[in-house]
Design a protein around this motif. Structure first.
Motif, PDB file in Angstrom:
ATOM      1  N   LEU A 235      -8.672  -7.854 -29.344  1.00 52.63           N
ATOM      2  CA  LEU A 235      -7.521  -8.884 -29.529  1.00 52.63           C
ATOM      3  C   LEU A 235      -7.280  -9.410 -28.244  1.00 52.63           C
ATOM      4  O   LEU A 235      -6.842 -10.788 -28.225  1.00 52.63           O
ATOM      5  CB  LEU A 235      -6.375  -8.398 -30.257  1.00 52.63           C
ATOM      6  CG  LEU A 235      -6.562  -7.498 -31.668  1.00 52.63           C
ATOM      7  CD1 LEU A 235      -5.349  -7.220 -32.161  1.00 52.63           C
ATOM      8  CD2 LEU A 235      -7.028  -8.547 -32.414  1.00 52.63           C
ATOM      9  N   ASP A 236      -7.621  -8.678 -27.185  1.00 54.27           N
ATOM     10  CA  ASP A 236      -7.135  -9.435 -25.782  1.00 54.27           C
ATOM     11  C   ASP A 236      -7.818  -8.361 -24.640  1.00 54.27           C
ATOM     12  O   ASP A 236      -8.716  -7.278 -24.868  1.00 54.27           O
ATOM     13  CB  ASP A 236      -5.716  -9.144 -25.491  1.00 54.27           C
ATOM     14  CG  ASP A 236      -5.208 -10.051 -24.324  1.00 54.27           C
ATOM     15  OD1 ASP A 236      -6.150 -11.010 -23.871  1.00 54.27           O
ATOM     16  OD2 ASP A 236      -4.080  -9.990 -23.940  1.00 54.27           O
ATOM     17  N   HIS A 237      -7.970  -9.208 -23.429  1.00 53.58           N
ATOM     18  CA  HIS A 237      -8.479  -8.116 -22.415  1.00 53.58           C
ATOM     19  C   HIS A 237      -7.600  -8.324 -21.238  1.00 53.58           C
ATOM     20  O   HIS A 237      -7.372  -9.836 -20.701  1.00 53.58           O
ATOM     21  CB  HIS A 237      -9.988  -8.779 -22.014  1.00 53.58           C
ATOM     22  CG  HIS A 237     -11.047  -8.270 -22.815  1.00 53.58           C
ATOM     23  ND1 HIS A 237     -11.194  -9.174 -24.044  1.00 53.58           N
ATOM     24  CD2 HIS A 237     -12.078  -7.417 -22.922  1.00 53.58           C
ATOM     25  CE1 HIS A 237     -12.302  -8.686 -24.602  1.00 53.58           C
ATOM     26  NE2 HIS A 237     -12.839  -7.527 -23.875  1.00 53.58           N
ATOM     27  N   LYS A 238      -6.906  -7.442 -20.771  1.00 53.18           N
ATOM     28  CA  LYS A 238      -6.195  -7.494 -19.693  1.00 53.18           C
ATOM     29  C   LYS A 238      -7.014  -6.550 -18.338  1.00 53.18           C
ATOM     30  O   LYS A 238      -7.246  -5.161 -18.684  1.00 53.18           O
ATOM     31  CB  LYS A 238      -4.699  -6.724 -19.675  1.00 53.18           C
ATOM     32  CG  LYS A 238      -3.923  -7.803 -20.640  1.00 53.18           C
ATOM     33  CD  LYS A 238      -2.644  -7.406 -20.882  1.00 53.18           C
ATOM     34  CE  LYS A 238      -1.860  -8.470 -21.749  1.00 53.18           C
ATOM     35  NZ  LYS A 238      -1.544  -8.090 -22.823  1.00 53.18           N
TER      36      LYS A 238
ATOM     37  N   LYS B 240     -16.258  -7.678 -19.067  1.00 53.76           N
ATOM     38  CA  LYS B 240     -15.996  -8.015 -20.627  1.00 53.76           C
ATOM     39  C   LYS B 240     -17.553  -7.828 -20.997  1.00 53.76           C
ATOM     40  O   LYS B 240     -17.395  -7.288 -22.130  1.00 53.76           O
ATOM     41  CB  LYS B 240     -15.502  -9.365 -20.589  1.00 53.76           C
ATOM     42  CG  LYS B 240     -14.016  -9.602 -20.401  1.00 53.76           C
ATOM     43  CD  LYS B 240     -13.373 -10.959 -20.623  1.00 53.76           C
ATOM     44  CE  LYS B 240     -12.020 -11.252 -20.450  1.00 53.76           C
ATOM     45  NZ  LYS B 240     -11.780 -12.615 -20.362  1.00 53.76           N
TER      46      LYS B 240
ATOM     47  N   TYR C 284      -6.774  -3.402 -30.238  1.00 50.22           N
ATOM     48  CA  TYR C 284      -7.759  -3.875 -31.139  1.00 50.22           C
ATOM     49  C   TYR C 284      -7.204  -3.540 -32.594  1.00 50.22           C
ATOM     50  O   TYR C 284      -6.192  -2.927 -32.963  1.00 50.22           O
ATOM     51  CB  TYR C 284      -8.937  -2.765 -30.701  1.00 50.22           C
ATOM     52  CG  TYR C 284      -8.717  -1.302 -31.044  1.00 50.22           C
ATOM     53  CD1 TYR C 284      -8.919  -0.801 -32.499  1.00 50.22           C
ATOM     54  CD2 TYR C 284      -8.063  -0.641 -30.070  1.00 50.22           C
ATOM     55  CE1 TYR C 284      -8.606   0.367 -32.820  1.00 50.22           C
ATOM     56  CE2 TYR C 284      -7.641   0.810 -30.663  1.00 50.22           C
ATOM     57  CZ  TYR C 284      -7.984   1.364 -31.662  1.00 50.22           C
ATOM     58  OH  TYR C 284      -7.628   2.622 -32.047  1.00 50.22           O
TER      59      TYR C 284
ATOM     60  N   GLU D 218     -14.595 -10.075 -13.722  1.00 52.02           N
ATOM     61  CA  GLU D 218     -13.946  -9.821 -14.795  1.00 52.02           C
ATOM     62  C   GLU D 218     -14.768 -10.315 -16.225  1.00 52.02           C
ATOM     63  O   GLU D 218     -14.970  -9.452 -17.168  1.00 52.02           O
ATOM     64  CB  GLU D 218     -12.649 -10.773 -15.049  1.00 52.02           C
ATOM     65  CG  GLU D 218     -11.702 -10.427 -14.272  1.00 52.02           C
ATOM     66  CD  GLU D 218     -10.353 -11.251 -14.428  1.00 52.02           C
ATOM     67  OE1 GLU D 218     -10.370 -12.256 -15.284  1.00 52.02           O
ATOM     68  OE2 GLU D 218      -9.420 -10.954 -13.706  1.00 52.02           O
TER      69      GLU D 218
ATOM     70  N   TRP E 196      -7.706  -3.195 -20.676  1.00 55.53           N
ATOM     71  CA  TRP E 196      -6.775  -2.732 -21.485  1.00 55.53           C
ATOM     72  C   TRP E 196      -7.041  -3.821 -22.778  1.00 55.53           C
ATOM     73  O   TRP E 196      -6.724  -4.939 -22.643  1.00 55.53           O
ATOM     74  CB  TRP E 196      -5.324  -2.998 -21.009  1.00 55.53           C
ATOM     75  CG  TRP E 196      -4.209  -2.599 -21.795  1.00 55.53           C
ATOM     76  CD1 TRP E 196      -3.293  -3.550 -22.830  1.00 55.53           C
ATOM     77  CD2 TRP E 196      -3.413  -1.383 -22.128  1.00 55.53           C
ATOM     78  NE1 TRP E 196      -2.126  -2.787 -23.229  1.00 55.53           N
ATOM     79  CE2 TRP E 196      -2.448  -1.610 -22.954  1.00 55.53           C
ATOM     80  CE3 TRP E 196      -3.763  -0.134 -21.487  1.00 55.53           C
ATOM     81  CZ2 TRP E 196      -1.743  -0.520 -23.270  1.00 55.53           C
ATOM     82  CZ3 TRP E 196      -2.800   0.901 -21.819  1.00 55.53           C
ATOM     83  CH2 TRP E 196      -1.758   0.844 -22.582  1.00 55.53           C
ATOM     84  N   THR E 197      -7.251  -3.246 -23.786  1.00 57.19           N
ATOM     85  CA  THR E 197      -8.001  -3.985 -25.066  1.00 57.19           C
ATOM     86  C   THR E 197      -7.096  -3.722 -26.210  1.00 57.19           C
ATOM     87  O   THR E 197      -7.750  -2.662 -27.026  1.00 57.19           O
ATOM     88  CB  THR E 197      -9.516  -3.991 -25.191  1.00 57.19           C
ATOM     89  OG1 THR E 197      -9.862  -2.596 -25.200  1.00 57.19           O
ATOM     90  CG2 THR E 197     -10.017  -4.584 -23.830  1.00 57.19           C
TER      91      THR E 197
END
Length: 145
Positions: free
Chosen positions: A90-93, A24, A107, A20, A104-105
């Motif tokens: 804003l996030d990383h899945k 990233k 933004y 992961e 899935w990010t």
């Protein structure tokens, strides 16, 4: 036996976290290149056959767009030096299955410090000789109000 099972589970979890982190990092390098107009940096983490698509959403509905990879690189290289673009993730899945991964990010996209639009990126990656490469990006885009 329980200790062996615990060790195996721990090692698997550590390996998954490392993958992961690598994914990233690949995405971060892509955006470092985007923010600085460095197409060579972007190309270093992308497949030569990468597919780029977008879905623009507004009050009238949605419009689907496909961008040729060479046109994408030309557009990045032609961004004026006095224009600052920044895509804030804003996030990383992240999901991984062997040599394939999905990120899935959500933004927000800023131009010269002003929010332009927001949405979600969906990255598809594959592991090529131990290195994660981006093969497909589709994103949604909603104008800031």
């Amino acid at each position: 036996m329980k200790k062996i099972a615990l060790i195996i589970i721990t090692l698997f979890a550590l390996q998954l976290k490392a993958q992961e982190a690598d994914i990233k990092k690949t995405i971060a390098i892509f955006f470092e290149g985007l923010h600085t107009g460095d197409t060579l940096k972007i190309k270093s983490v992308c497949s030569d056959k990468m597919i780029l698509q977008s879905i623009m959403e507004n009050a009238k509905g949605a419009k689907f767009d496909h961008e040729d990879i060479s046109e994408f690189y030309k557009s990045i290289a032609s961004i004026p030096k006095d224009m600052k673009i920044e895509e804030r993730l804003l996030d990383h899945k992240i999901q991984i299955d062997g040599s394939m991964a999905h990120a899935w990010t959500p933004y927000e996209f800023y131009v010269n410090g002003k929010l332009s639009h927001s949405g979600v990126n969906s990255f598809q990656l594959y592991k090529d000789n131990g290195v994660w490469k981006i093969v497909y990006i589709i994103d949604t885009r909603r104008k800031a109000s």
